[in-house]
Design a protein around this motif. Sequence first.
Motif, mmCIF file in Angstrom:
data_model
loop_
_atom_site.group_PDB
_atom_site.id
_atom_site.type_symbol
_atom_site.label_atom_id
_atom_site.label_comp_id
_atom_site.label_asym_id
_atom_site.label_seq_id
_atom_site.Cartn_x
_atom_site.Cartn_y
_atom_site.Cartn_z
ATOM 1 N N SER A 1 0.822 -1.210 0.000
ATOM 2 C CA SER A 1 0.000 0.000 0.000
ATOM 3 C C SER A 1 0.861 1.266 0.000
ATOM 4 O O SER A 1 1.820 1.365 0.769
ATOM 5 C CB SER A 1 -0.920 -0.002 1.213
ATOM 6 O OG SER A 1 -1.788 1.106 1.193
ATOM 7 N N GLU B 1 -5.178 5.809 -0.666
ATOM 8 C CA GLU B 1 -4.172 4.766 -0.474
ATOM 9 C C GLU B 1 -4.524 3.610 -1.398
ATOM 10 O O GLU B 1 -5.671 3.181 -1.430
ATOM 11 C CB GLU B 1 -4.219 4.273 0.982
ATOM 12 C CG GLU B 1 -2.916 4.324 1.717
ATOM 13 C CD GLU B 1 -3.060 3.829 3.147
ATOM 14 O OE1 GLU B 1 -3.558 2.706 3.336
ATOM 15 O OE2 GLU B 1 -2.697 4.582 4.049
ATOM 16 N N ARG C 1 -2.983 -0.200 -3.495
ATOM 17 C CA ARG C 1 -2.025 -1.304 -3.414
ATOM 18 C C ARG C 1 -1.305 -1.533 -4.738
ATOM 19 O O ARG C 1 -1.929 -1.567 -5.794
ATOM 20 C CB ARG C 1 -2.760 -2.574 -2.966
ATOM 21 C CG ARG C 1 -3.255 -2.489 -1.533
ATOM 22 C CD ARG C 1 -4.181 -3.615 -1.180
ATOM 23 N NE ARG C 1 -3.525 -4.922 -1.302
ATOM 24 C CZ ARG C 1 -4.153 -6.078 -1.117
ATOM 25 N NH1 ARG C 1 -5.439 -6.095 -0.808
ATOM 26 N NH2 ARG C 1 -3.498 -7.221 -1.242
#
Length: 298
Positions: A199, A220, A222
Motif C-alpha cells: 500500500s 491509499e 495497493r
Amino acid sequence: VVNTPDAGTIYEVPLVLEDRNIGQLIVNRIGLDVEADTSKLDEWREIVKSLKTTDPQVTIGIVGKYVELEDSYISIRESLLHAAASIGVKANIKYLSSDVEELDQDALKEFDGILIPGGFGERGFEGKLDAIDYAIENNVPLFGICLGMQSMVTQFARRNGYPEANSSEFGDDIVDPVIDMMEEQKKIKNMGGTMRLGSYDCKIIEGTKTYEAYGEIDIEERHRHRYEFNNDYRDDLQEKGLIISGTSPDDFLVEIVELPDHPWAIGCQFHPEFKSRPNRPHPLFKSFLEAIYEYSKN
C-alpha cells in the motif's frame, strides 16, 4: 457461494440458510440465551438482489494475454460485477486475447468498455496497444491497470511524437523508454526486492475525472510492479495533452493518467481491484461502469 457462468459469483447461500433460521438454530444449540440478530443481513439481501440484475446490460472486454484461464483476472471480473450492480446494470464480461498478430476488430466493436489488465513481459503488449488505439479512435471508455496504464502511456507517446516509445522492461535498447525502472531500483536489480509492493499513498489532482470518481484528494492504493512512468518524458507528454491526475505525495511518481479529449480513459499504476468489495465497489470501477453505461446508450 453460487457461481453462475454469465454473472460470476452470487453470494446467496448465507441468505438461504438464514431463511431457515440457521442463526437461531446455532444460538440455541450452543445454549446462548439471546435472540439471533438478522438485521445486518438486510444490506446483503440488497447486494444479492442487485447482483442478479438482468437489464439494462453492458458488454465489457478484458483485453489481455492470459484470457485462456479466466481466473487470471478473477479479481478484476468481480470488481466489474460489484460496480455494475451498484449502478443497477448487468455486466457481460468477455475476454479477448492480445497475444495475436492482429487484434479482432469485430470483437472490439461489441464492447461498450475496454479494460487493459496488468501483467509482466512483452508478449501480448502490442495487442493491448491496438485495443487502446481503437478505444481512442472510437471514444470507448478505457481503463488501464498497472501494465495497462503503462500501455496507455506508451500508445499516447507513439501517437504524439515518439513512434518508438516502449518500456525498458522489454529490452536494453529501447529508443524512448517512456516506462522505465527507477534509478534506485536499478542499483538493486540483481539483488531482488525491486518490486514496489503493498500500500502506498497517492495524491489526486482536483478537476480531473479521477477526482470526480474518488471525491477526495488523499487516497491509499495497493501496488505490485517494478516499472514506472519515466519522468524524463513527463513535461513533454503533458504539453502534448496527457493528464496526470494522481501522483505520490511528493509529486515524484506518476500514479494515474488520463487521456485528453476522451469521455473516460483512465490508467492507474496500482491495482484497484484489490480493494473492491460487493458492498463497497471501488470508486474507479464504479466511475468506469457509469461511463460504459452512458456509452451503451448511443
